[in-house]
Design a protein around this motif. Sequence first.
Motif, mmCIF file in Angstrom:
data_model
loop_
_atom_site.group_PDB
_atom_site.id
_atom_site.type_symbol
_atom_site.label_atom_id
_atom_site.label_comp_id
_atom_site.label_asym_id
_atom_site.label_seq_id
_atom_site.Cartn_x
_atom_site.Cartn_y
_atom_site.Cartn_z
ATOM 1 N N TYR A 212 -16.170 1.390 -7.635
ATOM 2 C CA TYR A 212 -14.746 1.495 -7.970
ATOM 3 C C TYR A 212 -14.337 2.968 -8.062
ATOM 4 C CZ TYR A 212 -10.322 0.083 -10.040
ATOM 5 O OH TYR A 212 -8.994 -0.137 -10.263
ATOM 6 N N LYS B 47 -11.624 3.211 -5.271
ATOM 7 C CA LYS B 47 -10.296 2.907 -5.817
ATOM 8 C C LYS B 47 -9.683 4.046 -6.619
ATOM 9 C CE LYS B 47 -10.250 -1.424 -4.513
ATOM 10 N NZ LYS B 47 -9.493 -1.857 -3.387
ATOM 11 N N ILE C 181 -5.727 5.451 -6.917
ATOM 12 C CA ILE C 181 -4.964 5.406 -8.161
ATOM 13 C C ILE C 181 -4.453 6.796 -8.504
ATOM 14 C CG2 ILE C 181 -5.117 4.966 -10.641
ATOM 15 C CD1 ILE C 181 -7.118 2.721 -9.961
ATOM 16 N N LEU D 243 -1.355 7.490 -6.579
ATOM 17 C CA LEU D 243 -0.211 6.805 -7.190
ATOM 18 C C LEU D 243 0.263 7.522 -8.452
ATOM 19 C CD1 LEU D 243 -1.214 3.057 -6.820
ATOM 20 C CD2 LEU D 243 0.672 4.232 -5.699
ATOM 21 N N GLN E 297 4.050 9.446 -9.073
ATOM 22 C CA GLN E 297 4.978 9.071 -10.145
ATOM 23 C C GLN E 297 5.106 10.144 -11.225
ATOM 24 O OE1 GLN E 297 6.839 6.207 -10.162
ATOM 25 N NE2 GLN E 297 6.031 6.000 -8.090
ATOM 26 N N VAL F 101 2.336 3.067 -14.018
ATOM 27 C CA VAL F 101 1.517 2.953 -12.798
ATOM 28 C C VAL F 101 0.407 1.936 -13.007
ATOM 29 C CG1 VAL F 101 -0.128 4.170 -11.309
ATOM 30 C CG2 VAL F 101 2.031 5.258 -11.913
ATOM 31 N N PHE F 102 -0.286 2.007 -14.141
ATOM 32 C CA PHE F 102 -1.379 1.074 -14.402
ATOM 33 C C PHE F 102 -0.866 -0.357 -14.554
ATOM 34 C CE2 PHE F 102 -3.650 4.986 -15.856
ATOM 35 C CZ PHE F 102 -4.603 4.952 -14.855
ATOM 36 N N GLN F 103 0.308 -0.542 -15.139
ATOM 37 C CA GLN F 103 0.877 -1.887 -15.255
ATOM 38 C C GLN F 103 1.237 -2.439 -13.881
ATOM 39 O OE1 GLN F 103 4.061 -1.314 -18.023
ATOM 40 N NE2 GLN F 103 2.731 -1.547 -19.811
ATOM 41 N N GLN F 104 1.764 -1.588 -12.985
ATOM 42 C CA GLN F 104 2.073 -2.024 -11.628
ATOM 43 C C GLN F 104 0.816 -2.475 -10.894
ATOM 44 O OE1 GLN F 104 4.009 1.345 -9.905
ATOM 45 N NE2 GLN F 104 5.982 0.906 -10.866
ATOM 46 N N LEU F 105 -0.307 -1.845 -11.199
ATOM 47 C CA LEU F 105 -1.578 -2.207 -10.576
ATOM 48 C C LEU F 105 -2.231 -3.416 -11.245
ATOM 49 C CD1 LEU F 105 -3.068 1.363 -10.106
ATOM 50 C CD2 LEU F 105 -2.168 -0.139 -8.327
ATOM 51 N N GLY F 106 -1.666 -3.871 -12.346
ATOM 52 C CA GLY F 106 -2.227 -5.020 -13.050
ATOM 53 C C GLY F 106 -3.343 -4.650 -14.006
ATOM 54 N N LEU F 107 -3.484 -3.384 -14.340
ATOM 55 C CA LEU F 107 -4.514 -2.932 -15.278
ATOM 56 C C LEU F 107 -3.871 -2.779 -16.653
ATOM 57 C CD1 LEU F 107 -6.042 -0.211 -12.948
ATOM 58 C CD2 LEU F 107 -6.906 -2.510 -13.347
#
Length: 140
Positions: A22, A26, A30, A33, A37, A124-130
């Motif tokens: 990861y 990944k 991230i 991203l 932002q 950003v993390f919420q948009q990624l589902g984290l």
Amino acid sequence: MARVEITRGAIEKLTDDMSEEYLRNKAPLILILLKSQTPIDTGALRASGTVDQQIYRDAQSRIIRFRFPARSPEGVEYAQIVFAGRREVRPVRANALRWVTKTGAVVFAQRSRAVPPNRWTLRVFQQLGLRDAKVEDRRR
């Protein structure tokens, strides 16, 4: 039916391997991203974004750290100031505050208004589902 047990060591090894993968694949995406932002004033905050190439461990999880280490003249990280916002600023020993704008104009003011927090990292993390992302308070 036969019973299969996976040892704790095997689970730890698998978790470590997945975390390393990861981090390699990944985490750079991230970071891109996060940088896209990042609020821009001078661009120093965006340019300072990095991801640690080490995975940190605590009792139950693996931690990948994204850093934005650009600092203000007082030595405080800009990212923490932007994330936490700030209260109204008034002069302590003088009659007015003084600063220079980006265009070079000198400004004098009795106060500088409060700035609300900008939680761009968590968005950003919420948009990624984290949902378990945390921001460390480093205003010391």
